[in-house]
Design an enzyme around this catalytic site. Structure first.
Site, short mmCIF file in Angstrom:
data_model
loop_
_atom_site.label_atom_id
_atom_site.label_comp_id
_atom_site.label_asym_id
_atom_site.label_seq_id
_atom_site.Cartn_x
_atom_site.Cartn_y
_atom_site.Cartn_z
CE1 TYR A 43 -3.94 2.18 0.59
CE2 TYR A 43 -2.68 3.14 2.40
CZ TYR A 43 -3.78 3.16 1.56
OH TYR A 43 -4.70 4.18 1.67
NE ARG A 48 -0.57 7.65 9.50
CZ ARG A 48 -1.24 6.50 9.37
NH1 ARG A 48 -2.53 6.48 9.56
NH2 ARG A 48 -0.61 5.42 9.04
P1 NAD Z 1 -12.68 1.78 0.16
O1 NAD Z 1 -12.01 0.46 0.24
O2 NAD Z 1 -14.02 1.94 0.79
O3 NAD Z 1 -12.80 2.28 -1.34
C1 NAD Z 1 -11.93 1.88 -2.37
C2 NAD Z 1 -12.76 1.56 -3.60
O4 NAD Z 1 -11.89 1.20 -4.67
C3 NAD Z 1 -13.71 0.38 -3.37
O5 NAD Z 1 -15.00 0.68 -3.84
C4 NAD Z 1 -13.07 -0.75 -4.16
O6 NAD Z 1 -14.00 -1.72 -4.59
C5 NAD Z 1 -12.42 0.03 -5.29
N1 NAD Z 1 -11.31 -0.69 -5.92
C6 NAD Z 1 -10.29 -1.33 -5.33
N2 NAD Z 1 -9.45 -1.84 -6.26
C7 NAD Z 1 -9.97 -1.50 -7.48
C8 NAD Z 1 -9.58 -1.75 -8.82
N3 NAD Z 1 -8.47 -2.45 -9.10
N4 NAD Z 1 -10.35 -1.27 -9.81
C9 NAD Z 1 -11.48 -0.56 -9.54
N5 NAD Z 1 -11.91 -0.30 -8.29
C10 NAD Z 1 -11.15 -0.76 -7.26
O7 NAD Z 1 -11.66 2.84 0.78
P2 NAD Z 1 -11.81 4.41 1.04
O8 NAD Z 1 -11.57 4.64 2.47
O9 NAD Z 1 -13.03 4.93 0.42
O10 NAD Z 1 -10.53 4.96 0.25
C11 NAD Z 1 -10.65 5.57 -1.01
C12 NAD Z 1 -9.27 6.09 -1.43
O11 NAD Z 1 -8.79 7.04 -0.48
C13 NAD Z 1 -8.22 4.99 -1.54
O12 NAD Z 1 -7.41 5.25 -2.66
C14 NAD Z 1 -7.43 5.16 -0.26
O13 NAD Z 1 -6.10 4.73 -0.43
C15 NAD Z 1 -7.52 6.65 -0.02
N6 NAD Z 1 -7.35 6.97 1.41
C16 NAD Z 1 -8.36 6.73 2.30
C17 NAD Z 1 -8.16 7.01 3.64
C18 NAD Z 1 -9.24 6.79 4.68
O14 NAD Z 1 -8.99 7.02 5.85
N7 NAD Z 1 -10.44 6.39 4.32
C19 NAD Z 1 -6.93 7.54 4.07
C20 NAD Z 1 -5.93 7.74 3.13
C21 NAD Z 1 -6.15 7.47 1.80
N1 UDP Z 2 -6.36 -0.59 16.00
C1 UDP Z 2 -6.77 -1.11 17.22
N2 UDP Z 2 -7.82 -1.98 17.23
C2 UDP Z 2 -8.50 -2.34 16.11
C3 UDP Z 2 -8.09 -1.80 14.87
C4 UDP Z 2 -7.01 -0.93 14.85
O1 UDP Z 2 -6.20 -0.80 18.26
O2 UDP Z 2 -9.46 -3.12 16.23
C5 UDP Z 2 -5.24 0.38 15.96
C6 UDP Z 2 -4.16 0.05 14.93
O3 UDP Z 2 -3.18 -0.80 15.49
C7 UDP Z 2 -3.63 1.44 14.62
C8 UDP Z 2 -4.83 2.36 14.79
O4 UDP Z 2 -5.78 1.62 15.54
O5 UDP Z 2 -2.64 1.80 15.56
C9 UDP Z 2 -5.46 2.78 13.46
O6 UDP Z 2 -5.68 1.61 12.69
P1 UDP Z 2 -6.44 1.65 11.28
O7 UDP Z 2 -6.33 0.27 10.72
O8 UDP Z 2 -7.78 2.23 11.46
O9 UDP Z 2 -5.62 2.68 10.40
P2 UDP Z 2 -4.06 2.87 10.07
O10 UDP Z 2 -3.22 2.00 10.94
O11 UDP Z 2 -3.95 2.52 8.63
O12 UDP Z 2 -3.85 4.31 10.36
#
Ligand code: NAD
Ligand code: UDP
Length: 318
Positions: free
Chosen positions: A149, A281
């Protein structure tokens, strides 16, 4: 509907958590939206309420394959975002970020379309600088379980900036920090959805490690507002730009908030900290504040209440 000029807009990953909210907002602003998704983590249920709209189109497509559509703007969100989902098939995760970026950038180049990339705070890895500013290059393990990722997203950023320099493409790269809200997947393992679902079911909250690690949580409406302001900003604002909430919480504090707001009597169960789990973070959003006039408006308690209501209804339907 407001008075933005109507555009044809492609949202990849549009049936996911963030993508579905973005599609909704774009439709409400009067745009035509093509939502592309392979439904790996997203679902038709997330966009079913838009299917009746003539300006909304849903396409099943995997972005690792080329795509031919005619649009004015592209938002590239396709990629699983939660650790258990992106680690399920790590090779596909890297392909989605890298091949996906090459395909959507090629499309944008052919069309002369402005293109947004949903990058992530994970490009900073387990950061040694705190809070993280956009000029920090990060501290990333290239061969760990999160690397598919983190490095996939870093390579996508590289591609966006090379298309910008080499082909003069208009790019917008946002580094999104932890975002939460309705339509998060109930089983995606992310901390907010996990704790809320566990609290509502009355089962123990799984706290990884000693719970002193921190995150900062942005409510989805605030994030989508930031993304849209960024896309509408002048061409020379390419990013990368941090979008997230700068208020930092430990995971212990999050368990306390969720228990208080749900009124749950769930216990806390400590589980091992996953490898490469960042210890701290928090975004520095000085750039977003000054360049976009943006900062999150929704306090954690308020956003958590909306999210709890969503999961409460979802669980009652099961
Ligand atoms: P999510 O998993 O709900 O959404 C991702 C979507 O992409 C899903 O609908 C999935 O089916 C689709 N997808 C995955 N692989 C695909 C492919 N090969 N072709 C077409 N569609 C595909 O996640 P989200 O939280 O909505 O995240 C959306 C974007 O934002 C992602 O790129 C993620 O990396 C980025 N992002 C999200 C967060 C967060 O906290 N939610 C934080 C940082 C970055
Ligand atoms: N985490 C936790 N319990 C859970 C899921 C996540 O304590 O059931 C912790 C995880 O170890 C991390 C933080 O919560 O330190 C955020 O995790 P998340 O997977 O939501 O996001 P990311 O690590 O990608 O920021």
């Amino acid at each position: 509907m407001n008075h933005e000029q109507s555009k044809r807009i492609l949202v990849t990953g549009g049936a996911g958590f963030l993508g579905s909210h973005l599609c909704e907002q774009l439709l409400a602003a009067g745009h035509d939206v093509i939502c592309v998704d392979n439904f790996f983590t997203g679902s038709k249920a997330n966009v079913s309420h838009m299917l009746g709209e003539t300006r909304f189109e849903l396409m099943r497509h995997d972005v690792t394959f080329p795509l031919y559509v005619e649009v004015d703007q592209i938002f590239n969100l396709a990629c699983p975002a939660s650790p258990i989902h992106y680690q399920h098939d790590p090779v596909q995760t890297t392909k989605t970020s890298v091949h996906g970026a090459i395909n959507v950038l090629g499309l944008a180049r052919r069309l002369g379309a402005r293109i947004f990339q949903a990058s992530t705070s994970e490009v900073y890895g387990d950061p040694r600088q705190h809070p993280q500013t956009e000029d920090y290059w990060g501290h990333v393990n290239p061969i760990g379980i999160r690397s598919c990722y983190d490095e996939g997203k870093r390579c996508a950023e590289t591609l966006f900036f090379d298309y910008h320099r080499q082909h003069r493409l208009l790019i917008k790269v946002a580094r999104i920090f932890n975002t939460y809200g309705p339509r998060m997947h109930p089983d995606d393992g992310r901390v907010v959805s996990n704790f809320i679902v566990q609290a509502l079911k009355g089962v123990p909250l799984t706290l990884y490690g000693d719970g002193s690690q921190t995150r900062s949580f942005c409510y989805v409406d605030d994030l989508i507002d930031g993304i849209r302001r960024f896309m509408a900003a002048p061409d020379d604002l390419t990013g990368p730009i941090n979008l997230g909430n700068p208020v930092e919480y430990t995971m212990i504090e999050l368990t306390e908030k969720v228990l208080e707001l749900t009124g749950s009597k769930s216990e806390i169960r400590h589980e091992p900290l996953p490898s490469d789990d960042p210890t701290r973070r928090c975004p520095d959003i000085t750039l977003a504040r000054s360049a976009l006039g943006w900062e999150p408006q929704t306090p954690l308690d308020v956003g958590l209440k909306h999210t709890i209501d969503y999961f409460d209804e979802l669980l009652r339907r099961e």
